[in-house]
Scaffold this motif. Structure first.
Motif, short mmCIF file in Angstrom:
data_model
loop_
_atom_site.label_atom_id
_atom_site.label_comp_id
_atom_site.label_asym_id
_atom_site.label_seq_id
_atom_site.Cartn_x
_atom_site.Cartn_y
_atom_site.Cartn_z
N GLY A 1 -6.48 10.63 -3.18
CA GLY A 1 -7.09 11.95 -3.07
C GLY A 1 -7.74 12.37 -4.38
O GLY A 1 -7.79 11.61 -5.35
N GLY A 2 -8.23 13.59 -4.39
CA GLY A 2 -8.86 14.12 -5.60
C GLY A 2 -10.07 13.28 -5.99
O GLY A 2 -10.81 12.80 -5.13
N TYR A 3 -10.27 13.07 -7.29
CA TYR A 3 -11.47 12.32 -7.69
C TYR A 3 -11.37 10.84 -7.32
O TYR A 3 -12.38 10.16 -7.18
N PHE A 4 -10.11 10.35 -7.13
CA PHE A 4 -9.95 8.96 -6.67
C PHE A 4 -10.67 8.75 -5.33
O PHE A 4 -11.21 7.67 -5.06
N ALA A 5 -10.62 9.78 -4.47
CA ALA A 5 -11.28 9.65 -3.16
C ALA A 5 -12.80 9.75 -3.31
O ALA A 5 -13.55 8.97 -2.71
N VAL A 6 -13.24 10.69 -4.16
CA VAL A 6 -14.69 10.90 -4.31
C VAL A 6 -15.37 9.64 -4.85
O VAL A 6 -16.44 9.25 -4.39
N LEU A 7 -14.73 8.98 -5.82
CA LEU A 7 -15.31 7.77 -6.40
C LEU A 7 -14.65 6.50 -5.86
O LEU A 7 -14.75 5.42 -6.44
N GLY A 8 -13.95 6.67 -4.74
CA GLY A 8 -13.13 5.59 -4.21
C GLY A 8 -13.86 4.28 -3.98
O GLY A 8 -13.31 3.20 -4.24
N ARG A 9 -15.15 4.36 -3.55
CA ARG A 9 -15.82 3.09 -3.22
C ARG A 9 -16.01 2.21 -4.45
O ARG A 9 -16.18 1.01 -4.34
N PHE A 10 -15.92 2.81 -5.67
CA PHE A 10 -16.00 1.99 -6.88
C PHE A 10 -14.62 1.56 -7.39
O PHE A 10 -14.51 0.68 -8.23
N LEU A 11 -13.58 2.24 -6.91
CA LEU A 11 -12.23 2.01 -7.44
C LEU A 11 -11.42 1.03 -6.62
O LEU A 11 -10.54 0.33 -7.14
N VAL A 12 -11.70 0.98 -5.30
CA VAL A 12 -10.79 0.26 -4.41
C VAL A 12 -10.76 -1.25 -4.72
O VAL A 12 -9.69 -1.87 -4.69
N GLU A 13 -11.91 -1.83 -5.05
CA GLU A 13 -11.91 -3.28 -5.27
C GLU A 13 -11.09 -3.68 -6.50
O GLU A 13 -10.19 -4.52 -6.37
N PRO A 14 -11.36 -3.10 -7.67
CA PRO A 14 -10.50 -3.47 -8.81
C PRO A 14 -9.04 -3.07 -8.59
O PRO A 14 -8.11 -3.76 -9.03
N MET A 15 -8.81 -1.99 -7.89
CA MET A 15 -7.45 -1.56 -7.60
C MET A 15 -6.73 -2.61 -6.74
O MET A 15 -5.59 -3.00 -7.02
N THR A 16 -7.42 -3.05 -5.70
CA THR A 16 -6.82 -4.02 -4.79
C THR A 16 -6.53 -5.33 -5.51
O THR A 16 -5.51 -5.98 -5.27
N ALA A 17 -7.42 -5.72 -6.41
CA ALA A 17 -7.18 -6.96 -7.17
C ALA A 17 -5.92 -6.82 -8.02
O ALA A 17 -5.10 -7.75 -8.08
N ALA A 18 -5.72 -5.65 -8.62
CA ALA A 18 -4.52 -5.44 -9.43
C ALA A 18 -3.28 -5.42 -8.54
O ALA A 18 -2.22 -5.94 -8.91
N LEU A 19 -3.39 -4.84 -7.35
CA LEU A 19 -2.26 -4.82 -6.41
C LEU A 19 -1.88 -6.24 -6.04
O LEU A 19 -0.70 -6.59 -5.96
N ARG A 20 -2.90 -7.07 -5.81
CA ARG A 20 -2.60 -8.46 -5.44
C ARG A 20 -1.81 -9.15 -6.55
O ARG A 20 -0.91 -9.92 -6.29
#
Lengths: 430, 430
Positions: A351-370
């Motif tokens: 939520g918050g700004y994470f959601a607004v800019l989410g399309r740029f954050l999800v890929e590097p985030m997912t890589a770190a989760l992996r």
């Protein structure tokens, strides 16, 4: 149709044993919830679906009507056999609930009616840390008054204030909100004194309320195990476990921003070094993405406009912006992995700004989760962007206040008689 | 006293609607729990305390007796008025439950009777990673057989295996246990095949079971929000939220050992770098406290002996040992702070080697908590040393198996008639 006269006051069984009164309140709530969630229906159908007998349902419906929560409307001709019944439905205009959010640079108010539709919404930019607690609460009270004036046909059944900090459940004191500069501020008492009695005030951590809003109304509604992370100046967390908010002993649960997962060289707003906030908070993104004079760093400007500018730069391929977003995304994944390892949720909602800019954050985030989630395939957890935007906390707050009425409709006072529906003479009812 | 004949099979109401059968099983459980928790009492008193009518209680007690779970014993002359009643009590000998633990260097079995007393306990040193899954399960089955032979008077109602790794709840597959070198091992299926049907097998993370044991029987029993941390070769976490184990979506919750809170230069057993385990696991302590040739690092020797030697050196003021313990304590606090921020528990319980050496760890741990817990005064969380020692997981396992019987006593088959209590002729009962 003959409706036995309902008990006419909030005690719903004064003189009867306490548990009988509780049973009645519970049944009032069951009927009200059924009408909200499943729509208008006849008394006969309510009886069928709740397992309560018809006389009880008639009495419950009459009491709900006296409290202004339902109306008996159109005639329902159910199928071809049997008598037609009046359709009972929620009276959406009867009551409302108020959600308030205090944050670093704004105050917001949202009023919902019983079905959950927005009656009023207002957001005012405000430098809360500079203004201080007393003047901020004055401003909140003014906004609430404005909201009540605009919705004066509805009785406000409760108000919940969202605060970005630690809230002690027992007395609604904000014990610590470093980004507001608040310490032991009695928000519940202060606001109750300003708006007067009659509308119970609750105070709750903003991310907790956002998590409740997502669980209640978002596209991931009813996900049993859900972690909500919101990025604003600070970073907040709210956790739903098995369909219930994890509040903890004092109400302090879900605090994630100050985990030692950041840069040990950077001092956080809380005074510690290396907090997660220092690498994923809004300030971290802005520092990495732009120089001090850059307009996106001007906190007097509207946040959504600035975030749109950052998105536009990223879309245009600006290297510095893209690197800044990649850095935040990776750090978001590292910290979210800790939460996934601990809670094993179906969904991590941003939520918050994470959601607004989410399309740029999800890929590097997912890589770190992996890399960092212990179970294979990120333990199956999905990363989802909130669609509630910056209104999640006020929505959650109003939702919590509405729930109190669904749990106990007898909280709403019996109304002064209005133009009554014609009724057949009522049988005596002990 | 005339007891209506109970229904004589596990269906407890074959032909009756399913919910009636469920209600009866629930009532059987209520009576059984009452007898276990509050001691022997007359049928009349059971009726009083449960709110069930006397005929129902008599029927329930008769069924519990037929299943060998209770006996009607001494005559109870309650006060001065009324008829004396026979005291009904748990038959502790009737059933038992088995807890098993597989760990890096041992396999343990513990058998509890219904009141929770230990009937059998055995712990065998074993190099599980070297032995591999199949041979280890053979050894477990052998030990279980030994336990069953020693407790052959009791019907085993269930067996729970504790494993230091991720266990998928739905099928009891250990998806990942790096310190055992196990990956996707079907422990539930493998053990069921070895011990045969009739005794349902469950598989669960070891720290989860330890948390259940602490919640059920330790000095902190019934603490609503509790975090359990155990130090062995790995570090395990188990979380009780609002009196219930936090299991998560797949059963993977409570995983704390691989959070990135360790030394980024050190490679963990899981292959990642910088896991928390690398600074608080047993290996980290031993490496810091002693050189490779030192007997305390000889993993073929008994762990408790080696820990006693470390404690003796610390008591003698050995600088290196004290520094090693202080380092582990501080790192334990840093990681525990993350969990306290997230869950806001009343208690953090330390088990495994953390408990054995706890008196050296608690002070540096508490200092780190003071620095890193976001709420004041460590959010009020107390650090407590487990008194269950290395048997917490097997106890928790047996406890979980016993609970299944307390939830549904009809799981225990009706016994072959033994020397029956004399009964008056039974009235017909539809």
């Amino acid at each position: 149709m003959t409706a036995p006269r309902p008990l006419s006051d909030g005690a719903a069984g004064r003189g009867a044993p306490a548990d009988q009164a509780a049973v009645r309140r519970g049944n009032l709530g069951r009927v009200l919830r059924l009408l909200r969630d499943e729509g208008p229906r006849s008394r006969a159908r309510i009886a069928e679906e709740t397992g309560l007998n018809k006389a009880t349902v008639s009495s419950l419906v009459a009491e709900l009507a006296d409290r202004g929560l339902v109306t008996a409307g159109d005639v329902h001709r159910g199928g071809s056999v049997g008598r037609p019944g009046l359709l009972v439905q929620l009276d959406g205009r009867a009551v409302c609930a108020i959600g308030v959010e205090l944050n670093v640079d704004f105050v917001a108010v949202l009023v919902l009616d019983l079905p959950g539709d927005v009656l009023f919404e207002q957001r005012v930019a405000l430098d809360v840390p500079a203004l201080g607690a007393e003047a901020t609460l004055d401003e909140v009270a003014r906004l609430v008054e404005q909201g009540r004036a605009a919705t004066s046909h509805a009785v406000p059944v409760g108000l919940t204030v969202a605060v970005p900090g630690l809230v002690r459940s027992v007395d609604g004191v904000v014990t610590l909100a470093p980004n507001l500069g608040w310490h032991d501020v009695p928000v519940l008492a202060g606001l109750t004194a300003r708006i007067g009695p009659g509308c119970p005030v609750r105070v709750e951590n903003d991310a907790n309320l956002s998590a409740i809003a997502e669980w209640a109304t978002g596209p991931e509604a009813r996900t049993p195990d859900l972690v909500y992370l919101t990025g604003e100046v600070g970073v907040g967390g709210g956790v739903i476990v098995d369909g219930r908010l994890l509040r903890g002993t004092a109400g302090f649960a879900g605090e994630v921003g100050h985990n030692p997962l950041g840069d040990p060289a950077v001092v956080c707003g809380c005074g510690r070094r290396g907090c997660w906030e220092t690498v994923v908070g809004l300030g971290a993104l802005l520092r990495a993405a732009a120089d001090p004079g850059d307009p996106v760093r001007d906190s007097s400007r509207d946040l959504e406009t600035r975030l749109a500018e950052i998105a536009a730069r990223a879309d245009a391929g600006d290297r510095r912006t893209l690197d800044a977003l990649a850095g935040v995304g990776a750090a978001l994944g590292t910290g979210a992995a800790v939460l996934i390892n601990f809670v094993d949720p179906q969904v991590v909602l941003l939520g918050g700004y994470f959601a607004v800019l989410g399309r740029f954050l999800v890929e590097p985030m997912t890589a770190a989760l992996r890399r960092r989630v212990f179970a294979a395939d990120r333990a199956g957890a999905r990363v989802v962007l909130s669609t509630l935007g910056f209104t999640a906390a006020v929505r959650g707050g109003a939702h919590v206040a509405l729930e109190s009425v669904l749990d106990d409709p007898a909280l709403v006072p019996v109304r002064e008689p209005r133009t009554p529906e014609p009724r057949t003479p009522e049988p005596s009812h002990p």
